[in-house]
Design a protein around this motif. Structure first.
Motif, PDB file in Angstrom:
ATOM      1  N   ALA A  84       6.294   0.669   8.801  1.00 23.66           N
ATOM      2  CA  ALA A  84       5.905   0.240   7.456  1.00 23.66           C
ATOM      3  C   ALA A  84       5.704  -1.274   7.392  1.00 23.66           C
ATOM      4  O   ALA A  84       4.761  -1.765   6.751  1.00 23.66           O
ATOM      5  N   LEU A  85       6.580  -2.031   8.043  1.00 27.66           N
ATOM      6  CA  LEU A  85       6.456  -3.491   8.057  1.00 27.66           C
ATOM      7  C   LEU A  85       5.142  -3.921   8.702  1.00 27.66           C
ATOM      8  O   LEU A  85       4.454  -4.819   8.197  1.00 27.66           O
ATOM      9  N   ARG A  86       4.785  -3.277   9.797  1.00 30.18           N
ATOM     10  CA  ARG A  86       3.575  -3.673  10.521  1.00 30.18           C
ATOM     11  C   ARG A  86       2.302  -3.272   9.776  1.00 30.18           C
ATOM     12  O   ARG A  86       1.281  -3.944   9.905  1.00 30.18           O
ATOM     13  N   ILE A  87       2.363  -2.203   9.004  1.00 24.25           N
ATOM     14  CA  ILE A  87       1.181  -1.816   8.223  1.00 24.25           C
ATOM     15  C   ILE A  87       1.094  -2.649   6.946  1.00 24.25           C
ATOM     16  O   ILE A  87       0.057  -3.249   6.646  1.00 24.25           O
ATOM     17  N   LEU A  88       2.189  -2.720   6.189  1.00 27.48           N
ATOM     18  CA  LEU A  88       2.160  -3.445   4.915  1.00 27.48           C
ATOM     19  C   LEU A  88       2.031  -4.954   5.101  1.00 27.48           C
ATOM     20  O   LEU A  88       1.631  -5.664   4.183  1.00 27.48           O
ATOM     21  N   GLY A  89       2.364  -5.449   6.305  1.00 24.71           N
ATOM     22  CA  GLY A  89       2.128  -6.871   6.577  1.00 24.71           C
ATOM     23  C   GLY A  89       0.655  -7.231   6.471  1.00 24.71           C
ATOM     24  O   GLY A  89       0.300  -8.364   6.136  1.00 24.71           O
ATOM     25  N   LEU A  90      -0.219  -6.242   6.731  1.00 23.91           N
ATOM     26  CA  LEU A  90      -1.665  -6.458   6.642  1.00 23.91           C
ATOM     27  C   LEU A  90      -2.117  -6.690   5.200  1.00 23.91           C
ATOM     28  O   LEU A  90      -3.242  -7.109   4.957  1.00 23.91           O
ATOM     29  N   PHE A  91      -1.225  -6.418   4.252  1.00 24.38           N
ATOM     30  CA  PHE A  91      -1.490  -6.611   2.826  1.00 24.38           C
ATOM     31  C   PHE A  91      -1.690  -8.093   2.483  1.00 24.38           C
ATOM     32  O   PHE A  91      -2.487  -8.450   1.614  1.00 24.38           O
ATOM     33  N   LEU A 105       4.038   9.887   4.660  1.00 26.05           N
ATOM     34  CA  LEU A 105       4.515   8.576   4.224  1.00 26.05           C
ATOM     35  C   LEU A 105       3.584   7.436   4.626  1.00 26.05           C
ATOM     36  O   LEU A 105       3.371   6.489   3.864  1.00 26.05           O
ATOM     37  N   ILE A 106       3.019   7.531   5.802  1.00 27.33           N
ATOM     38  CA  ILE A 106       2.162   6.448   6.301  1.00 27.33           C
ATOM     39  C   ILE A 106       0.932   6.249   5.411  1.00 27.33           C
ATOM     40  O   ILE A 106       0.364   5.162   5.342  1.00 27.33           O
ATOM     41  N   GLY A 107       0.561   7.332   4.708  1.00 31.37           N
ATOM     42  CA  GLY A 107      -0.592   7.242   3.796  1.00 31.37           C
ATOM     43  C   GLY A 107      -0.345   6.314   2.625  1.00 31.37           C
ATOM     44  O   GLY A 107      -1.279   5.683   2.125  1.00 31.37           O
ATOM     45  N   VAL A 108       0.909   6.236   2.166  1.00 27.35           N
ATOM     46  CA  VAL A 108       1.239   5.313   1.065  1.00 27.35           C
ATOM     47  C   VAL A 108       1.002   3.879   1.517  1.00 27.35           C
ATOM     48  O   VAL A 108       0.403   3.072   0.790  1.00 27.35           O
ATOM     49  N   TRP A 109       1.456   3.565   2.750  1.00 28.40           N
ATOM     50  CA  TRP A 109       1.314   2.181   3.239  1.00 28.40           C
ATOM     51  C   TRP A 109      -0.165   1.807   3.395  1.00 28.40           C
ATOM     52  O   TRP A 109      -0.586   0.753   2.924  1.00 28.40           O
ATOM     53  N   TRP A 110      -0.955   2.716   4.018  1.00 30.97           N
ATOM     54  CA  TRP A 110      -2.374   2.418   4.200  1.00 30.97           C
ATOM     55  C   TRP A 110      -3.121   2.395   2.864  1.00 30.97           C
ATOM     56  O   TRP A 110      -4.073   1.639   2.680  1.00 30.97           O
ATOM     57  N   GLY A 111      -2.669   3.206   1.920  1.00 37.50           N
ATOM     58  CA  GLY A 111      -3.291   3.203   0.588  1.00 37.50           C
ATOM     59  C   GLY A 111      -3.108   1.877  -0.121  1.00 37.50           C
ATOM     60  O   GLY A 111      -4.044   1.348  -0.749  1.00 37.50           O
ATOM     61  N   ILE A 112      -1.905   1.312  -0.009  1.00 39.35           N
ATOM     62  CA  ILE A 112      -1.627   0.014  -0.627  1.00 39.35           C
ATOM     63  C   ILE A 112      -2.484  -1.077   0.017  1.00 39.35           C
ATOM     64  O   ILE A 112      -3.093  -1.901  -0.676  1.00 39.35           O
ATOM     65  N   VAL A 113      -2.541  -1.076   1.347  1.00 35.57           N
ATOM     66  CA  VAL A 113      -3.305  -2.103   2.069  1.00 35.57           C
ATOM     67  C   VAL A 113      -4.794  -1.988   1.771  1.00 35.57           C
ATOM     68  O   VAL A 113      -5.457  -2.988   1.441  1.00 35.57           O
ATOM     69  N   LEU A 114      -5.337  -0.771   1.860  1.00 38.11           N
ATOM     70  CA  LEU A 114      -6.771  -0.582   1.617  1.00 38.11           C
ATOM     71  C   LEU A 114      -7.131  -0.857   0.167  1.00 38.11           C
ATOM     72  O   LEU A 114      -8.162  -1.496  -0.121  1.00 38.11           O
TER      73      LEU A 114
END
Length: 457
Positions: free
Chosen positions: A361-368, A418-427
């Motif tokens: 989650a940290l590595r995906i949401l960091g892209l935010f 769960l990973i979809g929530v993180w990518w949804g926020i970033v995208l």
């Protein structure tokens, strides 16, 4: 007679220097406030889970109050800066005076609304038994302090509006450190329990407010002077920016609430534990950007009032470029330090179960983070030039529409869990930031045409 201050000279000078010099104090202030919020939770946690839950139940209501206060503060900051750019000292005085008066009146109305209804609101939120009793003890004290909270936020906005972010920082920092120091004294030494946390908060806000009041009303070395008078036009300008700014902050809380629901659906209790932990880290990463956003409102507001499109455009683009570099730097740190950061939240045996999910989650949401300045600073520019409605629209688009929609789509349509929530926020943030930035560029061009037309007529 108009009095030049260091802040007004900054606002009327090189916009790149103004962005940097006005941002740094607010970055420090936001950092200290973030540390205080963390420390406050730690001290209250010592009273047990019911005490922690009681504060959590009141937190959304408190955020509504803060959102309204901060929104009026943004309106005050923007209009004061615009009048400084226009070299309209009387207008700046009216804007400051009416903002302060509005904060007190709104605060008194807040007491009248929340005091008789707070028990029902807390019960509706699920509070009962001892938790309800503790929540009422805590919230009642803070409700009586609503006028003080309103004054503090709005008066701080007046200081920011005239370019005095140094004293705005001092007021916030002193108040935050005082709260951190008073919490254990009132909670544990004086044995006030949950009431002690509320008393510490109120006293720290009171001291911070006293500092600002001393500078504004007694020392009187600020640019603005306070005067009795009325201007419906200026009040309208403050509310036109302030009300949308308040609503924009409220939509962020709504979005997080909805994303929490998606997270629970996708990952259960462990999913919400991951989201809560990681989002704190991401919010911490946005602290310098929030500080810069406050400076963008003041600098673009002054440029707009001066009718100087070159300064306005330079301030906006320079802030976005600098913010992008900060966002990328923080993102890289999070990507590399994700395993270490995850350990902070998983030092218990039970916590180790979510360690791998936390790292992911940290590595995906960091892209935010790199996309934040494009949307946030354009929204601040909209506030600076008096387009509060546009600022509200882009905030709703980012939070309610894009982030929520993409997260819903990934979780419930594509079944990515769960990973979809993180990518949804970033995208969602990336798409909305791009749209907002393009809208901002078109807005600057339309303002340029407006200035040219007014000069030729």
């Amino acid at each position: 007679m108009e009095r030049e201050t260091r802040g007004t000279k900054l606002l009327r000078g090189d916009p790149t220097k103004a962005i940097v010099k006005l941002s740094i104090p607010m970055m420090i202030a936001m950092l200290v406030q973030t540390i205080y919020n963390l420390a406050d939770g730690i001290w209250v946690a010592g009273l047990g889970t019911r005490a922690l839950a009681s504060i959590g139940l009141f937190f959304p209501i408190f955020m509504i109050i803060i959102s309204l206060a901060a929104g009026i503060g943004v309106g005050a900051s923007s209009v004061v800066a615009q009048k400084i750019g226009e070299r309209n000292k009387k207008g700046a005085d009216f804007a400051a005076s009416m903002s302060i008066a509005l904060s007190i009146v709104t605060g008194l109305i807040g007491i009248a609304i929340f005091l008789p209804t707070i028990s029902s609101i807390l019960k509706f939120a699920g509070a009962h038994g001892e938790t309800l009793y503790l929540a009422l003890e805590y919230s009642t004290i803070l409700i009586y302090a609503i006028p003080l909270i309103m004054f503090n936020n709005v008066a701080n906005g007046v200081l920011r509006g005239e370019g005095d972010t140094k004293r705005a920082m001092i007021a916030i920092t002193v108040g935050s450190f005082l709260n951190i120091a008073l919490d254990p004294v009132f909670i544990y030494v004086f044995k006030f329990g949950i009431r002690g946390a509320a008393y510490a908060t109120v006293l720290s806000i009171a001291f911070s407010s006293f500092l600002i009041a001393y500078w504004l009303f007694f020392k009187r070395d600020t640019y603005v002077s306070f005067t009795l008078g009325w201007s419906g036009k200026i009040l309208g300008q403050i509310l036109k920016i302030g009300i949308p700014a308040s609503l924009a902050q409220a939509t962020m809380s709504i979005a997080v609430y909805v994303l929490n629901i998606f997270t629970v659906k996708a990952g259960g209790d462990s999913g919400i534990a991951v989201f809560t932990s990681v989002w704190r880290v991401i919010n911490f990463g946005t602290v310098p950007l929030i500080g810069m956003a406050m400076a963008v409102t003041s600098v673009t507001g002054a440029a707009f009032g001066e009718r100087n499109i070159e300064k306005l455009e330079t301030a906006h683009l320079y802030a976005v470029k600098l913010g992008f570099l900060i966002g990328v730097s923080v993102m890289i740190l999070i990507l590399f330090l994700a395993p270490l950061i995850a350990k902070v939240f998983t030092y218990s045996q039970e916590g180790m179960e979510i360690y791998n999910d936390l790292v992911t989650a940290l590595r995906i949401l960091g892209l935010f983070l790199p996309g934040v300045p494009f949307g946030m600073f354009t929204s601040s520019m909209f506030q600076g030039i008096g387009k509060g409605l546009q600022s509200l629209i882009v905030t709703i688009m980012r939070t309610i529409v894009m982030q929520v929609f993409f997260s819903w789509f990934f979780v419930f349509v594509l079944k990515t869990n769960l990973i979809g929530v993180w990518w949804g926020i970033v995208l969602g943030n990336t798409v909305s930031a791009a749209i907002t930035f393009v809208w901002g560029r078109f807005t600057v061009k339309s303002v340029k045409k407006m200035f040219q037309t007014s000069r030729s007529s």
